[in-house]
Write a protein that holds these residues in place. Structure first.
Motif, PDB file in Angstrom:
ATOM      1  N   LEU A  45      11.405 -15.915 -25.016  1.00 35.13           N
ATOM      2  CA  LEU A  45      10.365 -14.959 -25.418  1.00 35.13           C
ATOM      3  C   LEU A  45      10.631 -13.568 -24.836  1.00 35.13           C
ATOM      4  N   ARG A  46      11.178 -13.510 -23.611  1.00 41.05           N
ATOM      5  CA  ARG A  46      11.555 -12.202 -23.051  1.00 41.05           C
ATOM      6  C   ARG A  46      12.679 -11.589 -23.883  1.00 41.05           C
ATOM      7  N   LEU A  47      13.618 -12.431 -24.333  1.00 39.50           N
ATOM      8  CA  LEU A  47      14.708 -11.950 -25.184  1.00 39.50           C
ATOM      9  C   LEU A  47      14.162 -11.405 -26.499  1.00 39.50           C
ATOM     10  N   VAL A 206       4.846 -13.985 -23.881  1.00 39.35           N
ATOM     11  CA  VAL A 206       4.400 -14.675 -22.669  1.00 39.35           C
ATOM     12  C   VAL A 206       5.071 -14.032 -21.472  1.00 39.35           C
ATOM     13  N   ILE A 207       4.330 -13.924 -20.362  1.00 38.46           N
ATOM     14  CA  ILE A 207       4.922 -13.403 -19.139  1.00 38.46           C
ATOM     15  C   ILE A 207       4.486 -14.294 -17.977  1.00 38.46           C
ATOM     16  N   GLU A 208       5.425 -14.605 -17.096  1.00 38.34           N
ATOM     17  CA  GLU A 208       5.155 -15.483 -15.963  1.00 38.34           C
ATOM     18  C   GLU A 208       5.250 -14.674 -14.677  1.00 38.34           C
ATOM     19  N   PRO A 209       4.130 -14.408 -14.023  1.00 37.54           N
ATOM     20  CA  PRO A 209       4.177 -13.658 -12.761  1.00 37.54           C
ATOM     21  C   PRO A 209       4.999 -14.396 -11.709  1.00 37.54           C
ATOM     22  N   ALA A 210       5.518 -13.647 -10.767  1.00 40.93           N
ATOM     23  CA  ALA A 210       6.350 -14.241  -9.712  1.00 40.93           C
ATOM     24  C   ALA A 210       5.509 -14.905  -8.633  1.00 40.93           C
ATOM     25  N   LYS A 225       2.468  -4.842 -19.000  1.00 42.64           N
ATOM     26  CA  LYS A 225       3.788  -5.148 -19.559  1.00 42.64           C
ATOM     27  C   LYS A 225       3.656  -5.715 -20.967  1.00 42.64           C
ATOM     28  N   LEU A 226       2.706  -6.639 -21.151  1.00 39.21           N
ATOM     29  CA  LEU A 226       2.516  -7.231 -22.472  1.00 39.21           C
ATOM     30  C   LEU A 226       2.003  -6.201 -23.476  1.00 39.21           C
ATOM     31  N   VAL A 227       1.101  -5.335 -23.036  1.00 40.12           N
ATOM     32  CA  VAL A 227       0.576  -4.287 -23.922  1.00 40.12           C
ATOM     33  C   VAL A 227       1.688  -3.332 -24.344  1.00 40.12           C
ATOM     34  N   ALA A 228       2.549  -2.973 -23.408  1.00 40.53           N
ATOM     35  CA  ALA A 228       3.659  -2.064 -23.731  1.00 40.53           C
ATOM     36  C   ALA A 228       4.574  -2.686 -24.779  1.00 40.53           C
ATOM     37  N   GLU A 281     -12.981  -5.489 -14.299  1.00 33.57           N
ATOM     38  CA  GLU A 281     -14.006  -5.224 -13.275  1.00 33.57           C
ATOM     39  C   GLU A 281     -15.081  -6.311 -13.241  1.00 33.57           C
ATOM     40  N   THR A 282     -15.306  -6.977 -14.383  1.00 28.83           N
ATOM     41  CA  THR A 282     -16.355  -8.002 -14.460  1.00 28.83           C
ATOM     42  C   THR A 282     -15.781  -9.420 -14.543  1.00 28.83           C
ATOM     43  N   LEU A 283     -14.471  -9.529 -14.520  1.00 28.82           N
ATOM     44  CA  LEU A 283     -13.844 -10.853 -14.677  1.00 28.82           C
ATOM     45  C   LEU A 283     -13.793 -11.589 -13.343  1.00 28.82           C
ATOM     46  N   GLN A 284     -14.181 -12.852 -13.365  1.00 24.78           N
ATOM     47  CA  GLN A 284     -14.095 -13.709 -12.188  1.00 24.78           C
ATOM     48  C   GLN A 284     -13.090 -14.831 -12.473  1.00 24.78           C
ATOM     49  N   LEU A 285     -12.115 -14.992 -11.594  1.00 30.19           N
ATOM     50  CA  LEU A 285     -11.121 -16.055 -11.750  1.00 30.19           C
ATOM     51  C   LEU A 285     -11.543 -17.270 -10.934  1.00 30.19           C
ATOM     52  N   THR A 286     -11.711 -18.398 -11.608  1.00 30.69           N
ATOM     53  CA  THR A 286     -12.101 -19.633 -10.917  1.00 30.69           C
ATOM     54  C   THR A 286     -10.908 -20.301 -10.253  1.00 30.69           C
ATOM     55  N   GLU A 287      -9.703 -20.022 -10.779  1.00 29.41           N
ATOM     56  CA  GLU A 287      -8.462 -20.567 -10.222  1.00 29.41           C
ATOM     57  C   GLU A 287      -7.367 -19.526 -10.351  1.00 29.41           C
ATOM     58  N   PRO A 288      -6.282 -19.659  -9.568  1.00 28.18           N
ATOM     59  CA  PRO A 288      -5.168 -18.710  -9.692  1.00 28.18           C
ATOM     60  C   PRO A 288      -4.484 -18.809 -11.063  1.00 28.18           C
ATOM     61  N   VAL A 289      -4.093 -17.652 -11.595  1.00 26.01           N
ATOM     62  CA  VAL A 289      -3.393 -17.576 -12.882  1.00 26.01           C
ATOM     63  C   VAL A 289      -1.893 -17.754 -12.638  1.00 26.01           C
ATOM     64  N   THR A 290      -1.261 -18.601 -13.428  1.00 29.10           N
ATOM     65  CA  THR A 290       0.183 -18.839 -13.288  1.00 29.10           C
ATOM     66  C   THR A 290       0.986 -18.296 -14.465  1.00 29.10           C
ATOM     67  N   LEU A 291       0.302 -18.006 -15.591  1.00 24.38           N
ATOM     68  CA  LEU A 291       0.996 -17.567 -16.802  1.00 24.38           C
ATOM     69  C   LEU A 291       0.030 -16.770 -17.648  1.00 24.38           C
ATOM     70  N   ILE A 292       0.542 -15.733 -18.333  1.00 31.11           N
ATOM     71  CA  ILE A 292      -0.286 -14.919 -19.220  1.00 31.11           C
ATOM     72  C   ILE A 292       0.395 -14.824 -20.573  1.00 31.11           C
ATOM     73  N   SER A 293      -0.355 -15.085 -21.634  1.00 31.96           N
ATOM     74  CA  SER A 293       0.211 -14.924 -22.986  1.00 31.96           C
ATOM     75  C   SER A 293      -0.679 -14.000 -23.802  1.00 31.96           C
TER      76      SER A 293
END
Length: 293
Positions: A45-47, A206-210, A225-228, A281-293
């Motif tokens: 997907l990065r390619l 898709v982007i996978e944070p480090a 990065k995804l928006v760009a 500003e109003t988003l609450q994360l219930t768990e850590p994010v591992t991947l964003i699509s």
């Protein structure tokens, strides 16, 4: 799966870690090493995102997933006043995309691919120079399998120069059709058919944070990065958007949609960044994010 480093970022490189290094050696060099399982589909997907970006400059692109692409440059030479100017434009795009790469120039995709795998990294335009560069490559830089290379070694062929020097009639007598077909393409005696890349009608990436993201504001650099990437895609197709539909993936919990809506169609990344900032500003994360699509 093979217990070796497949990719590493700049921080890892500064610690002395290199691709191909064993995990034990890497851990010894850097005790606080962060390890992510390699995901070939994510790299593909990065390619694809890189191909979308380059499509603004060159249209003849062939993807070799998960980590290679071929670009035909000769039809564009007159528009850029020569090969050096054209390659400089392509290289600038690669630099802006912040990718590490090796490249090769050849009379065919197969020839360029061999030189890229050999990390030749030089602009070549004349056939004698391309031939000389190929002659200096090891068989390991080709697409020949280990078994095929062993077969060649048994008949005394240990270098690409020896292999390319064989007449086609000799190739047909000694080797199977698969190897002959590849070598004919490598020598540019035949031209295989490839499917050119065309950007999809619907943008998806898709982007996978480090690292795992536990605070909503930490999502911003990755969403940018995804928006760009999307804005590059949209500009190419003269499109705008009212809504960007992100998905936040968690290690344990179900994934969570994140919709960013605009009152009017937008096409500039900066406009989307402002809306995303308000949403976070109003988003609450219930768990850590591992991947964003």
């Amino acid at each position: 799966s093979h217990n070796r480093i497949t990719q590493c970022n700049q921080s890892a490189e500064k610690a002395g870690i290199r691709c191909g290094m064993g995990m034990a050696q890497a851990a010894a060099l850097c005790p606080d090493l962060t390890i992510l399982d390699y995901q070939g589909e994510h790299e593909a997907l990065r390619l694809q995102a890189l191909a979308n970006r380059l499509y603004l400059v060159v249209a003849d692109i062939v993807l070799f997933k998960p980590q290679g692409l071929a670009i035909r440059l000769d039809p564009l030479l007159r528009y850029y006043d020569g090969l050096d100017n054209l390659w400089r434009t392509v290289a600038n795009e690669l630099h802006e995309a912040q990718v590490h790469y090796h490249f090769g120039f050849g009379w065919s995709i197969e020839a360029a691919r061999v030189l890229a795998c050999a990390r030749h990294n030089q602009v070549l335009a004349q056939r004698p120079l391309i031939k000389a560069a190929l002659d200096n490559c090891a068989l390991g830089a080709t697409e020949l399998t280990g078994k095929q290379q062993q077969s060649l070694a048994r008949v005394g062929i240990n270098s690409l120069a020896q292999l390319l020097a064989l007449p086609v009639t000799e190739l047909g007598k000694r080797f199977d059709n698969q190897m002959v077909t590849y070598l004919c393409a490598l020598r540019n005696d035949t031209i295989p058919r490839y499917h050119p890349y065309r950007p999809a009608d619907i943008f998806h990436s898709v982007i996978e944070p480090a690292y795992e993201i536990s605070q909503a504001d930490q999502l911003m650099p990755w969403l940018k990065k995804l928006v760009a990437e999307f804005c590059d895609y949209a500009r190419l197709r003269n499109r705008v958007a009212f809504v960007l539909n992100f998905t936040l993936h968690f290690r344990e919990a179900d994934h969570k949609p994140l919709l960013i809506s605009a009152s009017a169609p937008l096409y500039q990344a900066a406009q989307w960044y402002a809306l995303i900032g308000l949403k976070l500003e109003t988003l609450q994360l219930t768990e850590p994010v591992t991947l964003i699509s």
